[in-house]
Enzyme design. Structure first.
Site, short mmCIF file in Angstrom:
data_model
loop_
_atom_site.label_atom_id
_atom_site.label_comp_id
_atom_site.label_asym_id
_atom_site.label_seq_id
_atom_site.Cartn_x
_atom_site.Cartn_y
_atom_site.Cartn_z
CE LYS A 31 -2.31 1.69 3.79
NZ LYS A 31 -2.34 3.15 3.94
CG ASP A 58 -5.26 4.37 1.42
OD1 ASP A 58 -6.41 4.74 1.09
OD2 ASP A 58 -4.89 4.25 2.60
CE LYS A 60 -7.95 6.70 4.03
NZ LYS A 60 -6.53 6.28 3.89
CG ASP A 63 -12.14 17.37 -6.19
OD1 ASP A 63 -13.02 18.17 -6.55
OD2 ASP A 63 -10.96 17.69 -5.99
CB THR A 115 -10.86 4.06 12.56
OG1 THR A 115 -9.60 4.26 11.95
CG2 THR A 115 -11.55 2.86 11.95
NE ARG A 207 2.52 1.89 13.12
CZ ARG A 207 1.71 2.66 13.81
NH1 ARG A 207 2.21 3.57 14.64
NH2 ARG A 207 0.40 2.55 13.68
O1 C5P Z 1 1.54 0.32 11.05
P1 C5P Z 1 0.09 -0.06 10.98
O2 C5P Z 1 -0.13 -1.54 10.81
O3 C5P Z 1 -0.71 0.52 12.13
O4 C5P Z 1 -0.41 0.63 9.63
C1 C5P Z 1 -1.75 0.57 9.24
C2 C5P Z 1 -1.94 1.30 7.96
O5 C5P Z 1 -3.34 1.41 7.71
C3 C5P Z 1 -1.42 2.74 7.95
O6 C5P Z 1 -1.06 3.04 6.59
C4 C5P Z 1 -2.61 3.54 8.37
O7 C5P Z 1 -2.59 4.86 7.89
C5 C5P Z 1 -3.76 2.77 7.72
N1 C5P Z 1 -5.05 2.94 8.35
C6 C5P Z 1 -5.31 2.62 9.67
N2 C5P Z 1 -6.56 2.78 10.19
C7 C5P Z 1 -7.53 3.26 9.42
C8 C5P Z 1 -7.30 3.58 8.10
C9 C5P Z 1 -6.03 3.40 7.59
O8 C5P Z 1 -4.42 2.18 10.38
N3 C5P Z 1 -8.73 3.37 9.93
#
Ligand code: C5P
Length: 228
Positions: A31, A58, A60, A63, A115, A207
């Protein structure tokens, strides 16, 4: 179909993204979001595609329908396999995004309610007099009824979305934490296995894999959990 892993390339440079992909062994899906794409532009997509990877772009999009249509066409032209739009852009905008990707391999996912937005923000600031959960299912129906191939959602929303739109549409969920990983800033997460059992088509993990001492091993552990 087994739930698939998408690795979130939340890094700032092409070199860092290349290094991440190199250390993630056989993972197919990556992503690229606003953070990376704003730095690299199309180069990140070209690079992933040259390595035979699948790309979740991604951005989003939100517009007027005509602008979203042209942006979605550009993303499809670059070879993005999944793209995101905001469902709150409305029926015409969602349909425009779908029309733009017809004939390509690109699938359109709608973000329902971020979220980071809770009931109080939704009601007092955004002005939607309903709960986030009600709004998620309403937006999921709006998105799917107007051509979106699926939605991005918290794993906790999967059951409600499946009962609203059925089993056809794709559900992609971030907010995933294996039991062995740090929770970081994710408050309401599920393990990969729980999300797979709940019916996610894809899980997005950043992460826990990229900051793992051995990302290849982390990918293998998550992939094993997803094979339920
Ligand atoms: O590092 P981690 O596993 O938390 O990354 C999750 C990814 O999903 C990040 O790119 C974050 O911006 C995205 N994301 C999220 N929660 C959401 C929407 C997107 O963690 N509700």
């Amino acid at each position: 179909m087994a739930t698939e892993l998408i690795i979130a390339l939340d890094v700032d440079t092409l070199d860092a993204a290349t290094h991440a992909v190199d250390t993630c062994g056989g993972c197919i899906w990556y992503k690229a979001g606003l953070q990376l794409f704003s730095r690299t532009g199309p180069a990140i997509i070209e690079q992933l595609k040259a390595a035979n990877k699948k790309v979740f772009l991604d951005l989003k999009l939100h517009d007027i329908p005509n602008t979203v249509k042209h942006a979605a066409q550009a993303a499809a032209g670059m070879g993005a396999d999944l793209i995101t739009i905001h469902a709150c852009g409305g029926a015409k905008m969602i349909a425009a995004a779908r029309e733009a990707v017809e004939g390509s391999q690109t699938r359109v996912l709608a973000v329902t309610v971020l979220t980071s937005i809770n009931d109080a923000v939704l009601q007092n600031e955004v002005g939607i007099p309903a709960s986030a959960e009600e709004t998620v299912t309403r937006f999921a129906k709006l998105a799917v009824n107007n051509g979106a191939h699926g939605v991005v959602a918290s794993p906790h929303e999967i059951a409600a979305i499946r009962s609203a739109v059925g089993h056809g549409p794709l559900i992609v969920t971030p907010g995933i934490r294996p039991a062995w990983a740090s929770t970081d800033d994710q408050a309401r997460f599920m393990t990969p296995r729980e999300a797979a059992l709940a019916g996610a088509n894809f899980v997005v993990v950043g992460r826990p894999i990229l900051k793992h001492a051995n990302p290849t091993e982390a990918v293998a552990l998550v992939t094993k959990e997803l094979a339920v």
